[in-house]
Design an enzyme around this catalytic site. Structure first.
Site, PDB file in Angstrom:
ATOM      1  N   GLY A  54       0.857  -1.181   0.000  1.00 25.21           N
ATOM      2  CA  GLY A  54       0.000   0.000   0.000  1.00 25.21           C
ATOM      3  C   GLY A  54       0.894   1.232   0.000  1.00 25.21           C
ATOM      4  CB  ALA A  55       0.951   4.197  -2.215  1.00 28.52           C
ATOM      5  NE  ARG A  93       5.442  -3.624  -4.534  1.00 32.66           N
ATOM      6  CZ  ARG A  93       4.132  -3.757  -4.263  1.00 32.66           C
ATOM      7  NH1 ARG A  93       3.678  -3.528  -3.036  1.00 32.66           N
ATOM      8  NH2 ARG A  93       3.274  -4.111  -5.199  1.00 32.66           N
ATOM      9  CG  ASP A 245       0.135   1.767  -5.671  1.00 30.65           C
ATOM     10  OD1 ASP A 245      -0.999   1.319  -5.942  1.00 30.65           O
ATOM     11  OD2 ASP A 245       0.827   1.356  -4.724  1.00 30.65           O
ATOM     12  CG  ASN A 255      -5.253   1.534  -7.227  1.00 32.46           C
ATOM     13  OD1 ASN A 255      -4.466   1.603  -6.276  1.00 32.46           O
ATOM     14  ND2 ASN A 255      -6.448   0.994  -7.100  1.00 32.46           N
TER      15      ASN A 255
HETATM   16  O1  MRU Z   1       0.547  -4.184  -4.450  1.00 30.18           O
HETATM   17  P1  MRU Z   1      -0.043  -3.404  -3.321  1.00 30.18           P
HETATM   18  O2  MRU Z   1      -0.885  -4.224  -2.396  1.00 30.18           O
HETATM   19  O3  MRU Z   1       0.984  -2.574  -2.593  1.00 30.18           O
HETATM   20  O4  MRU Z   1      -1.033  -2.384  -4.037  1.00 30.18           O
HETATM   21  C1  MRU Z   1      -1.751  -1.482  -3.242  1.00 30.18           C
HETATM   22  C2  MRU Z   1      -2.725  -0.683  -4.025  1.00 30.18           C
HETATM   23  O5  MRU Z   1      -2.836  -0.808  -5.211  1.00 30.18           O
HETATM   24  C3  MRU Z   1      -3.490   0.353  -3.263  1.00 30.18           C
HETATM   25  O6  MRU Z   1      -4.737   0.566  -3.852  1.00 30.18           O
HETATM   26  C4  MRU Z   1      -2.704   1.669  -3.265  1.00 30.18           C
HETATM   27  O7  MRU Z   1      -1.393   1.476  -2.815  1.00 30.18           O
HETATM   28  C5  MRU Z   1      -3.350   2.682  -2.429  1.00 30.18           C
HETATM   29  S1  MRU Z   1      -3.165   2.341  -0.714  1.00 30.18           S
HETATM   30  C6  MRU Z   1      -3.922   3.577   0.133  1.00 30.18           C
END
Ligand code: MRU
Length: 370
Positions: A54-55, A93, A245, A255
């Site tokens: 999650g970002a 990442r 993201d 996203n």
């Molecule tokens: O691969 P992830 O689980 O890190 O991806 C997360 C997402 O796509 C979320 O929607 C994004 O980071 C927003 S979190 C507030």
């Protein structure tokens, strides 16, 4: 360690042991396991392997990673090593811009701090960023609440919100981004029901968003990633709220893979499509998301195998023929024309460069690698 007590944040600093602790999100919802991040390698691995994800949380973890880098050099970390560790953390990442944003912010402050004082400065900054992100999400909830309230005022019955992936408190620090308006609406007494996209391949929706909502007693239904279009055609979705993201200065939204298809279906059916984000997720340097945002390609085995609980144990099972290759594109980009608006800590704005700039006149200065 496995624990019955549920932490209220996905990351925290334990002053007694001077360790950074995180919830291992790979094991939710079936097991609550807390991990210590004691080295920069451990921090990087936690981001890469999606122990944390999650970002906003990736950004906060990266900031704590800079602290770990400083804490592990007893004599005080020198400039060259600090830059090297920053580079390593930054490359964990590629898509979530919060990672670069947090590392660069830490680096700028630490390079201006004498080596002996860097450990304390890095810890203070990481804690500050964590608090800021929690506060941003609280404000996102406050600004997003009227959008749900307006639907509730117009129609009877529950407001049906569809969300993709997990943009909840597990992905942030508290409240979440996409979930913050939902939590605020429920607290305001509005009847809300959430359609939770399972979000293959790693099922962040089915595992994490469903877990968060279930713990809060919020009505929700887990659906396959392909069900959203059908639900929208039949008037069963009032609005879509997702996280992001990385969002460009022109409003293109990266996203979790599958978000773009939801936006297309929402557009075709006249369903409002909102993106909730803190300002740390804007990439002010970019204006063409499809061309410029790097899209992470992950291990194909995440597609080939599905993880779940069987007989009380977490197991992985192979789905396609053993010899079939798989592709694992982790994110996609939704062009700004499909986005109804952004819910930010400063308020709601349309998805145009001008409206974003009006809300953040102080933030559109490109940051560069130090
Ligand atoms: O691969 P992830 O689980 O890190 O991806 C997360 C997402 O796509 C979320 O929607 C994004 O980071 C927003 S979190 C507030």
């Amino acid at each position: 360690m496995t624990s019955n007590a549920i932490p209220t944040r996905p990351i925290w600093f334990d002053p007694a042991t001077e360790t950074v602790r995180v919830i291992d999100q790979r094991q939710l919802p079936h097991q609550l396991v807390v991990m210590d991040l004691a080295s920069v390698d451990a921090v990087i691995e936690a981001i890469v392997e999606m122990v944390v994800r999650g970002a906003p949380l990736i950004g906060v973890t990266a900031a704590y990673g800079m602290y770990v880098a400083c804490a592990n050099e007893r004599a005080g970390i020198d400039d060259a090593r600090l830059r090297q560790e920053a580079r390593r953390i930054r490359s964990a990442r590629p898509t979530a811009v919060n990672l670069t944003w947090a590392v660069d912010r830490a680096l700028e402050i630490l390079l201006a701090t004498p080596p002996a004082a860097r450990k304390a400065a890095a810890l203070a900054l990481a804690a500050k960023i964590a608090e800021e992100e929690a506060d941003n999400c609280r404000r996102i909830g406050r600004h997003g609440l009227p959008l749900i309230g307006a639907v509730a005022a117009k129609k009877g019955g529950p407001v049906n919100v569809l969300t993709h992936c997990n943009a909840g408190w597990l992905a942030c620090v508290e409240y979440g981004t996409a979930t913050a308006p939902i939590y605020a609406a429920v607290e305001a007494g509005i009847d809300v029901h959430v359609w939770v996209d399972e979000t293959r391949p790693l099922n962040q929706g089915a595992r994490l968003t469903a877990w968060e909502l279930a713990r809060r007693g919020i009505a929700h239904t887990v659906i396959t990633d392909n069900a959203g279009g059908h639900l929208m055609q039949h008037g069963m979705v009032d609005l879509v709220i997702v996280g992001t993201d990385r969002t460009t200065a022109a409003g293109d939204v990266a996203n979790k893979i599958g978000t773009y298809l939801k936006a297309l279906a929402a557009y075709d059916n006249g369903v409002p499509f909102y993106v909730a984000l803190p300002s740390s997720t804007f990439d002010w340097r970019l204006d063409d998301g499809v061309a410029q945002i790097p899209i992470e390609a992950r291990d194909p085995d995440e597609v080939r195998y599905v993880q779940g609980r069987a007989d009380g144990r977490i197991v992985r099972v192979l789905v396609p023929p053993a010899e079939s290759p798989a592709g694992n594109y982790a994110f996609d980009v939704t062009p700004s024309r499909l986005v109804t608006g952004f819910i930010t800590e400063r308020g709601v704005c349309g998805a145009t460069a001008e409206e974003i700039r009006n809300l953040f006149p102080d933030r559109n200065d490109p940051s560069s690698e130090i």
